[in-house]
Design an enzyme around this catalytic site. Structure first.
Site, PDB file in Angstrom:
ATOM      1  N   ASP A 232       0.838  -1.203   0.000  1.00 33.42           N
ATOM      2  CA  ASP A 232       0.000   0.000   0.000  1.00 33.42           C
ATOM      3  C   ASP A 232       0.876   1.259   0.000  1.00 33.42           C
ATOM      4  O   ASP A 232       0.675   2.181  -0.799  1.00 33.42           O
ATOM      5  CB  ASP A 232      -0.912  -0.029   1.227  1.00 33.42           C
ATOM      6  N   ASN A 256      -3.073 -10.317  -4.539  1.00 35.72           N
ATOM      7  CA  ASN A 256      -3.084 -11.751  -4.794  1.00 35.72           C
ATOM      8  C   ASN A 256      -1.773 -12.335  -4.266  1.00 35.72           C
ATOM      9  O   ASN A 256      -0.689 -11.999  -4.768  1.00 35.72           O
ATOM     10  CB  ASN A 256      -3.215 -12.044  -6.298  1.00 35.72           C
ATOM     11  N   ARG A 279      -6.988  13.742 -10.429  1.00 39.57           N
ATOM     12  CA  ARG A 279      -6.601  13.393  -9.061  1.00 39.57           C
ATOM     13  C   ARG A 279      -6.550  11.885  -8.833  1.00 39.57           C
ATOM     14  O   ARG A 279      -6.317  11.447  -7.715  1.00 39.57           O
ATOM     15  CB  ARG A 279      -7.572  14.024  -8.065  1.00 39.57           C
ATOM     16  N   LYS A 280      -6.728  11.093  -9.867  1.00 38.86           N
ATOM     17  CA  LYS A 280      -6.750   9.637  -9.733  1.00 38.86           C
ATOM     18  C   LYS A 280      -5.514   9.023 -10.393  1.00 38.86           C
ATOM     19  O   LYS A 280      -5.059   9.489 -11.443  1.00 38.86           O
ATOM     20  CB  LYS A 280      -8.009   9.048 -10.358  1.00 38.86           C
TER      21      LYS A 280
END
Length: 339
Positions: A232, A256, A279-280
């Site tokens: 993350d 996975n 913003r993505k």
């Protein structure tokens, strides 16, 4: 004796003839009709007062008068205040001395309480325990292995990659509040801060680190939640430079697991930003075991992940209001905690 003479007589001493001065002195003493012991007491009080006076204030001009008739010369000391130049010189010295003391004291305080802020040798900083500022032999061995690994040398030879140590850019006082730079660091955990290589444009990133046996879910196997945390953070840091305010939060994370990740091993995380829209940002990555020196090909695949990172709408205003923006943005967890 000077305390018993009138100010006018002392000031005029330099212009009075020696014989006249002696006559005036004897007349003044007889007129006051004081015994000799009082003169001695007065002289003792004057001496004690001068003894407690700072040396730079004890400035006198000595006048000698010859009374004649075989008597010894009479010496009178007249106190004169220091000149303006000397006062200015002493004031300047005190100011400079105060500045020196404050500066020297601040350096000592930094050495005692914030050693990471003044350590400039990069090799020492990288092997330093983030919380305690110390390194044991095992930690130094791990750091040396990473620094001398052929893959690290390969990344360093690539001119498109920038070598960084993001966790070391986080202020020492904030590290305990950053999960991967505080609680999870130390011997038998994440022994040294991850060594990161990035292109600086938010397209690709490589991170190399060591995971210890205190990060296990099962004996000898690293906890899957820890691996998810590492992925993350790494995927988020990969896409930061591609976003308007260089920061984002995780909207979605898919993982996975392909094989167990054993404890006490070196791993490499490879991340790539696949798409950016305003913003993505969409990022994918792999966590592999670090190949042994001299081995060909990649290491064993341990897990694959993909994530959607979104920059909050109000993050620009918030980042402008928070001081030391760059250091706060060094870690995505630190920035998210501030948001």
């Amino acid at each position: 004796m000077a305390g018993l003479l009138s100010r006018s007589l002392l000031r005029a001493g330099t212009s009075i003839a020696p014989k006249q001065a002696s006559t005036l002195l004897r007349g003044s003493i007889r007129a006051q009709n004081l015994p000799r012991r009082i003169y001695a007491q007065a002289s003792l009080k004057s001496y004690s007062r001068n003894f407690t006076t700072p040396p730079w204030k004890q400035q006198y001009r000595t006048h000698t008068y010859d009374s004649g008739d075989g008597n010894p010369p009479v010496k009178i000391q007249i106190h004169e205040p220091p000149s303006f130049f000397k006062r200015a010189l002493h004031f300047t010295g005190r100011v400079l001395g105060g500045i020196f003391i404050v500066t020297f004291g601040s350096v000592i305080a930094l050495v005692i309480y914030e050693p990471d802020m003044i350590v400039t040798t990069e090799a020492v900083r990288m092997a330093m325990h983030p919380e305690e500022g110390i390194s044991d032999d095992r930690t130094l061995e791990i750091e040396a292995y990473i620094q001398n690994h052929p893959i690290v040398q390969k990344f360093r030879d690539d001119p498109s990659l920038i070598e960084t140590r993001p966790h070391l850019d986080i202020p020492t006082l904030l590290r305990p509040n950053v999960l991967t730079a505080g609680v999870l660091t130390g011997p038998d955990r994440i022994a040294v801060p991850p060594l990161v290589f990035t292109d600086g444009e938010g397209k690709k990133l490589f991170a190399i680190l060591h995971v210890g046996e205190q990060l296990c879910g099962l004996p000898g196997v690293i906890h899957g939640g820890l691996l998810a945390t590492l992925m993350d953070e790494t995927l988020a840091r990969c896409c930061f430079p591609a976003l308007p305010n260089k920061i984002a939060m995780t909207a979605n994370l898919d993982i996975n697991y392909r094989a167990p990740c054993k404890a006490n091993q070196f791993v490499v995380i490879k991340a790539e930003t696949t798409k950016v829209e305003g913003r993505k940002a969409w990022v994918s990555g792999r966590l592999e075991s670090l190949p042994l020196p001299g081995a060909e090909g990649d290491g064993k695949l341990l897990l694959e992940a993909s994530a959607l990172m979104i920059e909050p709408k109000n993050i620009g205003t918030l980042m402008r209001e928070v001081p030391n923006k760059d250091s706060m943005a060094a870690s995505p967890r630190a920035a998210i905690e501030g948001a």
